[in-house]
Design a protein around this motif. Sequence first.
Motif, PDB file in Angstrom:
ATOM      1  N   LEU A  97       0.717  -1.221  -0.139  1.00 51.26           N
ATOM      2  CA  LEU A  97       0.071   0.022   0.019  1.00 51.26           C
ATOM      3  C   LEU A  97       0.896   1.141  -0.050  1.00 51.26           C
ATOM      4  CD1 LEU A  97      -2.779  -0.998   2.489  1.00 51.26           C
ATOM      5  CD2 LEU A  97      -2.987  -1.056   0.168  1.00 51.26           C
ATOM      6  N   THR A  98       2.109   1.243   0.352  1.00 53.16           N
ATOM      7  CA  THR A  98       2.792   2.282   0.459  1.00 53.16           C
ATOM      8  C   THR A  98       4.192   2.540  -0.342  1.00 53.16           C
ATOM      9  OG1 THR A  98       4.009   1.563   2.482  1.00 53.16           O
ATOM     10  CG2 THR A  98       2.157   2.785   2.871  1.00 53.16           C
ATOM     11  N   SER A  99       4.322   1.211  -1.073  1.00 57.60           N
ATOM     12  CA  SER A  99       5.920   1.284  -1.646  1.00 57.60           C
ATOM     13  C   SER A  99       6.139   2.447  -2.640  1.00 57.60           C
ATOM     14  CB  SER A  99       6.224  -0.041  -2.202  1.00 57.60           C
ATOM     15  OG  SER A  99       5.112  -0.323  -2.965  1.00 57.60           O
ATOM     16  N   THR A 100       4.954   2.633  -3.397  1.00 55.73           N
ATOM     17  CA  THR A 100       5.082   3.701  -4.543  1.00 55.73           C
ATOM     18  C   THR A 100       5.429   5.160  -3.907  1.00 55.73           C
ATOM     19  OG1 THR A 100       3.570   2.078  -5.819  1.00 55.73           O
ATOM     20  CG2 THR A 100       3.848   4.660  -6.399  1.00 55.73           C
ATOM     21  N   ARG A 101       4.396   5.237  -3.022  1.00 52.16           N
ATOM     22  CA  ARG A 101       4.898   6.715  -2.413  1.00 52.16           C
ATOM     23  C   ARG A 101       5.908   6.916  -1.495  1.00 52.16           C
ATOM     24  NH1 ARG A 101       0.081   9.432   0.704  1.00 52.16           N
ATOM     25  NH2 ARG A 101       1.497  11.124   0.582  1.00 52.16           N
ATOM     26  N   VAL A 102       6.518   6.062  -0.840  1.00 53.72           N
ATOM     27  CA  VAL A 102       7.832   5.922  -0.441  1.00 53.72           C
ATOM     28  C   VAL A 102       9.006   6.006  -1.512  1.00 53.72           C
ATOM     29  CG1 VAL A 102       9.344   4.586   0.795  1.00 53.72           C
ATOM     30  CG2 VAL A 102       7.387   4.626   1.736  1.00 53.72           C
ATOM     31  N   LEU A 103       8.862   5.372  -2.487  1.00 56.42           N
ATOM     32  CA  LEU A 103       9.917   5.495  -3.396  1.00 56.42           C
ATOM     33  C   LEU A 103       9.796   6.820  -4.194  1.00 56.42           C
ATOM     34  CD1 LEU A 103      12.141   4.202  -5.191  1.00 56.42           C
ATOM     35  CD2 LEU A 103      10.408   3.439  -6.677  1.00 56.42           C
ATOM     36  N   GLY A 104       8.490   7.379  -4.325  1.00 53.21           N
ATOM     37  CA  GLY A 104       8.324   8.627  -4.771  1.00 53.21           C
ATOM     38  C   GLY A 104       8.891   9.899  -4.200  1.00 53.21           C
ATOM     39  N   THR A 105       8.769   9.571  -2.680  1.00 57.24           N
ATOM     40  CA  THR A 105       9.286  10.748  -1.743  1.00 57.24           C
ATOM     41  C   THR A 105      10.800  10.689  -1.864  1.00 57.24           C
ATOM     42  OG1 THR A 105       7.421  10.574  -0.229  1.00 57.24           O
ATOM     43  CG2 THR A 105       9.535  11.394   0.651  1.00 57.24           C
ATOM     44  N   TRP A 112       4.184   8.392   8.799  1.00 62.96           N
ATOM     45  CA  TRP A 112       5.301   8.008   9.664  1.00 62.96           C
ATOM     46  C   TRP A 112       6.670   7.294   8.784  1.00 62.96           C
ATOM     47  CZ3 TRP A 112       6.812   2.599  10.603  1.00 62.96           C
ATOM     48  CH2 TRP A 112       7.637   2.344  11.482  1.00 62.96           C
ATOM     49  N   LEU A 113       5.823   6.494   7.498  1.00 62.64           N
ATOM     50  CA  LEU A 113       6.640   5.852   6.943  1.00 62.64           C
ATOM     51  C   LEU A 113       7.435   7.086   5.739  1.00 62.64           C
ATOM     52  CD1 LEU A 113       4.754   2.721   5.647  1.00 62.64           C
ATOM     53  CD2 LEU A 113       6.846   2.854   6.635  1.00 62.64           C
ATOM     54  N   LEU A 114       6.844   7.941   5.526  1.00 66.71           N
ATOM     55  CA  LEU A 114       7.056   9.053   4.781  1.00 66.71           C
ATOM     56  C   LEU A 114       8.339   9.811   5.383  1.00 66.71           C
ATOM     57  CD1 LEU A 114       4.102  10.139   2.436  1.00 66.71           C
ATOM     58  CD2 LEU A 114       6.201   8.498   1.863  1.00 66.71           C
ATOM     59  N   ARG A 115       7.931  10.170   6.518  1.00 62.18           N
ATOM     60  CA  ARG A 115       9.160  10.824   7.460  1.00 62.18           C
ATOM     61  C   ARG A 115      10.348   9.808   7.420  1.00 62.18           C
ATOM     62  NH1 ARG A 115       4.796  12.420  10.480  1.00 62.18           N
ATOM     63  NH2 ARG A 115       4.828  10.747  11.907  1.00 62.18           N
ATOM     64  N   ILE A 116      10.346   8.708   7.810  1.00 62.76           N
ATOM     65  CA  ILE A 116      11.476   7.712   7.821  1.00 62.76           C
ATOM     66  C   ILE A 116      12.003   7.997   6.355  1.00 62.76           C
ATOM     67  CG2 ILE A 116      12.479   5.306   7.709  1.00 62.76           C
ATOM     68  CD1 ILE A 116      10.099   4.874   9.746  1.00 62.76           C
ATOM     69  N   ALA A 117      11.222   7.836   5.348  1.00 65.65           N
ATOM     70  CA  ALA A 117      11.835   7.686   4.036  1.00 65.65           C
ATOM     71  C   ALA A 117      12.672   9.201   3.566  1.00 65.65           C
ATOM     72  CB  ALA A 117      10.773   7.685   2.879  1.00 65.65           C
ATOM     73  N   HIS A 118      11.921  10.256   3.850  1.00 65.92           N
ATOM     74  CA  HIS A 118      12.587  11.691   3.739  1.00 65.92           C
ATOM     75  C   HIS A 118      13.773  11.502   4.633  1.00 65.92           C
ATOM     76  CE1 HIS A 118      13.260  15.938   4.036  1.00 65.92           C
ATOM     77  NE2 HIS A 118      13.034  16.007   2.984  1.00 65.92           N
ATOM     78  N   ALA A 119      13.718  11.268   5.797  1.00 64.76           N
ATOM     79  CA  ALA A 119      15.096  11.327   6.610  1.00 64.76           C
ATOM     80  C   ALA A 119      16.238  10.303   5.900  1.00 64.76           C
ATOM     81  CB  ALA A 119      14.674  10.937   8.020  1.00 64.76           C
ATOM     82  N   ARG A 120      15.899   9.205   5.491  1.00 66.58           N
ATOM     83  CA  ARG A 120      16.943   8.132   4.923  1.00 66.58           C
ATOM     84  C   ARG A 120      17.677   8.918   3.444  1.00 66.58           C
ATOM     85  NH1 ARG A 120      18.712   3.224   6.705  1.00 66.58           N
ATOM     86  NH2 ARG A 120      17.719   2.706   8.654  1.00 66.58           N
ATOM     87  N   GLY A 165       7.391  14.857   0.739  1.00 68.05           N
ATOM     88  CA  GLY A 165       6.483  13.990   0.246  1.00 68.05           C
ATOM     89  C   GLY A 165       4.981  14.032   0.741  1.00 68.05           C
ATOM     90  N   MET A 166       4.687  15.004   1.540  1.00 67.58           N
ATOM     91  CA  MET A 166       3.448  14.905   2.221  1.00 67.58           C
ATOM     92  C   MET A 166       2.336  15.649   1.085  1.00 67.58           C
ATOM     93  SD  MET A 166       4.535  16.542   5.808  1.00 67.58           S
ATOM     94  CE  MET A 166       3.670  15.674   6.965  1.00 67.58           C
ATOM     95  N   THR A 167       1.131  14.980   1.310  1.00 74.59           N
ATOM     96  CA  THR A 167       0.049  15.548   0.477  1.00 74.59           C
ATOM     97  C   THR A 167      -0.376  16.934   1.370  1.00 74.59           C
ATOM     98  OG1 THR A 167      -1.535  14.577   2.031  1.00 74.59           O
ATOM     99  CG2 THR A 167      -0.688  13.335   0.103  1.00 74.59           C
TER     100      THR A 167
END
Length: 192
Positions: free
Chosen positions: A26-34, A73-81, A146-148
């Motif tokens: 459900l989240t991999s596409t948004r995480v990768l996009g971020t 939560w996931l997008l914050r981790i993604a952005h930080a990484r 990457g936030m909406t």
Amino acid sequence: MQPSLERHLELAGTGDVRAFATVFDLTSTRVLGTILRVLLDRAQAEEVAQDVFVEAWRSAGRFDPARGSATSWLLRIAHARAVDRVRATQAQRDRGLLPAARDSAGSEVSVQEQVERSGDAARVREALAQLSDVQREAIVLACFGGMTQTEIAEHQGVPLDTVQAHLRDGMRRLRRASAAPLPGRDPGALSA
């Protein structure tokens, strides 16, 4: 009724592999996009995305839905990484461990291109500095975080239409500022 993404993440925190697979799906596409918006390199972005999901699997038990959505939560981790990867790459360059900057074809970037790129970065920094704090925060959260718009509204504690106005007005100001030459620079000097 399907369990929410937050519930799947909570279940993943107890070791439920299927629940985590659902979170990933459900989240991999948004995480990768971020990540891709920060790194601009798909191969690196995919590596970082893998790290993000490993970290999410390991720390899913610490997810607290009272502090925000699973997606945020996931997008914050993604952005930080992603930012960590940029910083690590820059640190390697600064220490001289990486070869000179190269373009996508692998040839060395000309001095003129390096100057133009640094000028673009300086222009963006200057343009961002001219925005109001709320406009700058909204644009940074949207473009780099990457936030909406809805997530930004929740994060800032303001109505959605306010965030939309901040983004619209901020982007207009950025476009105007980016079209202006930098102070003390002759725009035609590099093309001669």
